[in-house]
Design an enzyme around this catalytic site. Structure first.
Site, mmCIF file in Angstrom:
data_model
loop_
_atom_site.group_PDB
_atom_site.id
_atom_site.type_symbol
_atom_site.label_atom_id
_atom_site.label_comp_id
_atom_site.label_asym_id
_atom_site.label_seq_id
_atom_site.Cartn_x
_atom_site.Cartn_y
_atom_site.Cartn_z
ATOM 1 N NE ARG A 50 2.232 -2.781 0.236
ATOM 2 C CZ ARG A 50 2.327 -1.503 0.573
ATOM 3 N NH1 ARG A 50 1.877 -1.107 1.753
ATOM 4 N NH2 ARG A 50 2.874 -0.623 -0.225
ATOM 5 N NE ARG A 103 -10.881 -21.351 -15.708
ATOM 6 C CZ ARG A 103 -12.004 -22.050 -15.575
ATOM 7 N NH1 ARG A 103 -11.971 -23.244 -15.014
ATOM 8 N NH2 ARG A 103 -13.148 -21.574 -15.992
ATOM 9 C CE LYS A 149 0.895 0.371 -3.556
ATOM 10 N NZ LYS A 149 0.003 1.504 -3.435
ATOM 11 C CD GLU A 182 -6.084 2.968 3.026
ATOM 12 O OE1 GLU A 182 -4.868 2.994 3.230
ATOM 13 O OE2 GLU A 182 -6.646 2.094 2.348
HETATM 14 N N1 PLP Z 1 -3.054 3.394 1.520
HETATM 15 C C1 PLP Z 1 -3.185 3.323 0.183
HETATM 16 C C2 PLP Z 1 -4.537 3.154 -0.389
HETATM 17 C C3 PLP Z 1 -2.064 3.414 -0.642
HETATM 18 O O1 PLP Z 1 -2.188 3.341 -1.967
HETATM 19 C C4 PLP Z 1 -0.795 3.592 -0.038
HETATM 20 C C5 PLP Z 1 0.395 3.688 -0.882
HETATM 21 O O2 PLP Z 1 1.031 2.709 -1.157
HETATM 22 C C6 PLP Z 1 -0.710 3.648 1.350
HETATM 23 C C7 PLP Z 1 -1.864 3.551 2.108
HETATM 24 C C8 PLP Z 1 0.600 3.813 2.052
HETATM 25 O O3 PLP Z 1 1.343 2.634 1.989
HETATM 26 P P1 PLP Z 1 2.924 2.686 1.951
HETATM 27 O O4 PLP Z 1 3.359 3.429 3.146
HETATM 28 O O5 PLP Z 1 3.344 1.262 1.975
HETATM 29 O O6 PLP Z 1 3.300 3.363 0.685
#
Ligand code: PLP
Length: 286
Positions: A50, A103, A149, A182
């Site tokens: 990821r 750049r 991320k 989420e």
């Molecule tokens: N959603 C967000 C915005 C996050 O920052 C995270 C944390 O990493 C997650 C979901 C959960 O992802 P993971 O289970 O890979 O930590």
């Protein structure tokens, strides 16, 4: 505490990056949050996949290979004598000038921090968290894709501030189409009539813990539907839980003043929490 910066380790007080780093100036970079349990790093490969995919999406060349990153992460844990840890690898665009053009940043920078870490929500795993749906929207896939991320977490911070102001332990984002997305740092699951429902991953981060929860649900023979949801699904749920590397599997028992189910963590949530504890102890990179 020893912190890894571009191939060397520095004590916490001496671990510094330039104010001209575009990670600092513009949030230009990517990161991961990874856990180690009993001396084993959990799902490291998935987290690194990821991390590198996030970097690729923003056209950021990670200066070390996945194998080198793996070795550096293991070394950081060893140097800090950590067994139960939260590990934070960061890749920033690196040093440039005050303009935003990447750049001008010839070399990306890698920082790895690792700290001792226990359960994030304390007694709330028993009581359940209060969640608040927030007015700030998760950034849409046609902007910065939520699957990246990135170091730019301001939306999530705004969501957290709104939840804090309204007495919530966690925020629940909606996307710009009005669908549940989420939490500010975790994925969301709803249980209705024995079926687990979770949003597809176009409007949220493709969580590694989310994947583990789906595997657990399958192993328990529980049906899972990945589909869009609205307020109605949240408020009328029998159970709700969130998943994340930091939060693990955490029950939500209150949303916007509505009690979820009977106000206690429900049976399917409890099963997933228990199974999660078993899974994290069983596997990992030593
Ligand atoms: N959603 C967000 C915005 C996050 O920052 C995270 C944390 O990493 C997650 C979901 C959960 O992802 P993971 O289970 O890979 O930590």
């Amino acid at each position: 505490m020893q912190i890894y910066i571009d191939g060397k380790f520095y004590p916490k007080e001496e671990a510094k990056v330039s104010v001209f780093d575009h990670g600092f100036l513009y949030g230009d970079g990517v990161f991961e949050g990874i856990r180690a349990y009993s001396g084993r790093i959990f799902r490291l490969e998935e987290h690194l996949d990821r991390l590198y995919d996030s970097a690729k999406t923003i056209d950021l060349a990670v200066p070390i290979s996945k194998e080198e990153m793996t070795a550096a992460i293991i070394e950081t844990c060893k140097k800090n004598n950590l067994t139960n840890a939260y590990i934070r690898p960061i890749v920033s665009r690196g040093v440039g000038d005050l303009g935003l053009d990447p750049r001008k940043c010839p070399k990306a920078s890698v920082v790895i921090m690792a700290v001792e870490w226990g359960a994030m929500y304390g007694d709330l795993y028993e009581k359940g968290l209060k969640a608040v749906t927030v007015s700030v929207r998760r950034n849409p896939a046609e902007a910065l894709p939520p699957n990246v991320k990135s170091l730019n977490y301001l939306n999530n911070i705004l969501a957290k501030i709104e939840a804090n102001c309204k007495g919530g332990d966690e925020a629940i984002f909606f996307d710009t189409n009005g669908y549940v997305s989420e939490g500010s740092g975790d994925n969301i699951f709803v249980i209705k009539n024995g079926v687990i429902i979770t949003p597809p991953t176009l409007n949220n981060l493709r969580g590694i813990t989310r994947m583990v929860a789906l595997e657990i649900a399958t192993s328990l023979g529980i049906t899972v539907h990945e589909r869009n949801m609205g307020y109605y699904d949240l408020y009328c749920a029998d159970e709700v839980f969130v998943t994340g590397t930091a939060a693990e599997v955490a029950p939500i028992t209150w949303i916007d003043g509505r009690t979820i189910g009977n106000g206690k963590p429900g049976p399917i949530t409890r099963q997933c929490m228990e199974q999660f504890k078993i899974v994290v102890q069983k596997e990992g990179t030593p």
